[in-house]
Design an enzyme around this catalytic site. Structure first.
Site, short mmCIF file in Angstrom:
data_model
loop_
_atom_site.label_atom_id
_atom_site.label_comp_id
_atom_site.label_asym_id
_atom_site.label_seq_id
_atom_site.Cartn_x
_atom_site.Cartn_y
_atom_site.Cartn_z
N TYR A 171 0.80 -1.02 0.12
CA TYR A 171 -0.12 -0.14 0.03
C TYR A 171 1.06 1.24 0.00
O TYR A 171 0.32 2.25 -0.07
CB TYR A 171 -0.80 0.15 1.19
CG TYR A 171 -2.26 -0.84 1.15
CD1 TYR A 171 -1.69 -2.22 0.99
CD2 TYR A 171 -3.32 -0.84 0.71
CE1 TYR A 171 -2.89 -3.36 1.00
CE2 TYR A 171 -4.24 -1.63 0.43
CZ TYR A 171 -3.95 -3.08 0.56
OH TYR A 171 -4.91 -3.96 0.22
N LYS A 174 4.01 -15.04 4.71
CA LYS A 174 4.23 -15.88 3.71
C LYS A 174 5.96 -15.84 3.62
O LYS A 174 6.46 -15.62 2.54
CB LYS A 174 3.64 -15.54 2.33
CG LYS A 174 3.81 -16.30 0.99
CD LYS A 174 2.72 -17.47 0.90
CE LYS A 174 2.67 -18.28 -0.08
NZ LYS A 174 2.19 -19.45 -0.05
N ASP A 200 -1.85 -18.59 2.92
CA ASP A 200 -2.87 -19.21 1.87
C ASP A 200 -3.46 -20.45 2.92
O ASP A 200 -4.96 -20.65 2.84
CB ASP A 200 -2.56 -19.76 0.83
CG ASP A 200 -0.86 -20.33 1.10
OD1 ASP A 200 -0.45 -20.34 2.05
OD2 ASP A 200 -0.27 -20.96 -0.13
N ASP A 241 -6.08 -7.07 4.61
CA ASP A 241 -7.30 -6.87 3.68
C ASP A 241 -7.90 -7.73 3.29
O ASP A 241 -9.16 -8.03 3.13
CB ASP A 241 -6.67 -5.72 2.38
CG ASP A 241 -7.63 -5.00 2.03
OD1 ASP A 241 -8.89 -5.11 2.50
OD2 ASP A 241 -7.66 -4.32 0.90
N ASP A 261 -12.00 -9.48 4.55
CA ASP A 261 -13.37 -9.52 3.60
C ASP A 261 -13.79 -11.07 3.58
O ASP A 261 -14.89 -11.21 3.72
CB ASP A 261 -12.83 -9.03 2.28
CG ASP A 261 -12.95 -7.57 1.92
OD1 ASP A 261 -12.61 -6.90 2.71
OD2 ASP A 261 -13.65 -7.27 0.81
#
Ligand code: NAI
Ligand code: MG
Length: 353
Positions: A128, A186, A219, A243, A247
């Protein structure tokens, strides 16, 4: 005793933001507190009219407020010269380094039971920072991802402290169980950036020996969160993973219409729904206002009005339990009806007391 008045910035933005922010205001006005609301503009419509998405007046007036409620803004998916997202700018300018996204079971048909987690998303860096460039005559696009030890340790400390305070305030049947923080990364692929995030989180963990710590690759984290959401307590993640995770998590407990978030700094809190401007339903009076109303409760809590925050949450639950549902929840209630039902619940409570 003089009753203090809270000065709250309202930034509805675009689309359904213009419908859900007034709804949150209406709920706050039904509380026995005093508010002085300051209406400010930002977003795509502001950009097309004035040439800037975040006018100087908005950026400076917000600093004179005790907190802010942001709706949503619409962002073009192609680059538009001169446009940049106002919420990203505000998070940066006000150093709102933590994005707190509670994910809690709700009394609606689409919600799973027994979920009570808090996603703590780093809010200032990662992808970002938006440092993208084209190379090779436009045939290669490169984005820079920035992770710093300072920001990672800061967000980790926030997550561990929140895990501790959540455990202290849990009562009754949920009282057992040690607070736990799950670090999402990750580092198996991005060993430098995610490696640093992971290392900084583990360093911060040492300051909180009472809080259990675990790690999970992003993941498999999404997979396990969907399989067993009940097992999670506090989750800490770099900006992009946080983020995406939040969701997905919202879908477990009734959807985006119910998911609030708070952008928190050391001195200021700006709350907003997790959802965007929802252009598909904007202007129809059908948006679910609950996410923004629950975000307003987060703002109340940040102002030290924990009891009032609880009242708002209880009123939202009570209205949903009565089956007052907007179309996203499978009902027919309009934004106006949903908001009124919540206000009625607050007023019923006032009569009982
Ligand atoms: P979105 O969150 O606006 O909508 C996704 C889906 O959820 C749509 O079907 C929408 O109708 C539904 N939905 C969202 N909020 C709802 C509500 N309160 N009640 C009922 N249904 C609701 O995401 P989308 O469509 O990807 O993005 C639309 C615009 O919003 C884009 O321009 C995007 O850039 C912007 N956006 C802005 C954010 C912000 O201001 N913080 C965050 C996310 C997206
Ligand atoms: Mg998002």
């Amino acid at each position: 005793m003089a009753v203090r008045s809270y000065r709250i910035a309202l930034i509805p933005g675009d689309g359904v933001g213009k419908e859900v922010v007034p709804a949150a205001r209406q709920v706050l006005e039904a509380l026995p507190l005093r508010f002085d609301f300051v209406e400010l503009e930002a977003g795509w419509e502001t950009f097309t009219r004035t040439g800037t998405a975040l006018p100087q007046r908005t950026a400076s007036a917000i600093r004179g407020c005790d907190g802010a409620i942001f709706g949503a803004t619409q962002s073009p998916s192609q680059k538009v010269e001169g446009y940049s997202s106002p919420i990203l700018a505000l998070r940066k300018q006000l150093d709102l380094y933590a994005n707190l996204r509670p994910v809690v079971s709700m009394p609606v048909p689409g919600s799973r039971f027994g979920v009570d987690m808090l996603i703590v998303r780093e809010n200032t860096e990662c992808l970002y920072v938006r440092q993208e460039r084209l190379e090779d005559d436009g045939n290669t696009a490169v984005a820079q991802r920035v992770i710093t030890r300072r920001a990672s340790e800061r967000i980790a400390r926030k997550a561990f402290a929140l895990a501790r305070s959540r455990a202290a305030s849990r009562k009754g049947e949920h009282a057992e169980g040690r607070p736990r923080v799950t670090i999402v990364h990750k580092a198996n692929v991005l060993s430098l950036t995610d490696g640093l995030f992971r290392e900084a989180c583990q360093a911060a963990a040492k300051e909180f020996p009472d809080v259990e710590v675990e790690e999970q690759i992003v993941d498999s984290m999404i997979y396990r969160m969907i399989r067993e959401p009940e097992r999670y307590d506090v989750i800490v993640a770099p900006n992009l993973y946080g983020d995406i995770l939040s969701d997905a998590a919202a879908a477990l407990v009734g959807g985006l219409g119910l998911a609030p978030s708070a952008n928190v700094g050391d001195a200021f809190t700006l709350v907003e729904p997790v959802h965007g401007s929802a252009p598909d339903i904007a202007g129809k009076g059908l948006a679910n206002p609950c996410a923004t109303i629950l975000a307003a409760a987060q703002l109340l809590a940040s102002l030290g009005e924990g009891e009032m925050a609880q009242r708002v949450q209880d009123a939202v639950h009570a209205a949903l339990l009565d089956g007052v549902w907007t179309p996203d929840l499978g009902g027919t209630a309009t934004t106006k009806r949903m908001t009124e039902a919540i206000v009625e619940k607050l007023q019923e409570r006032d009569k009982e007391v």
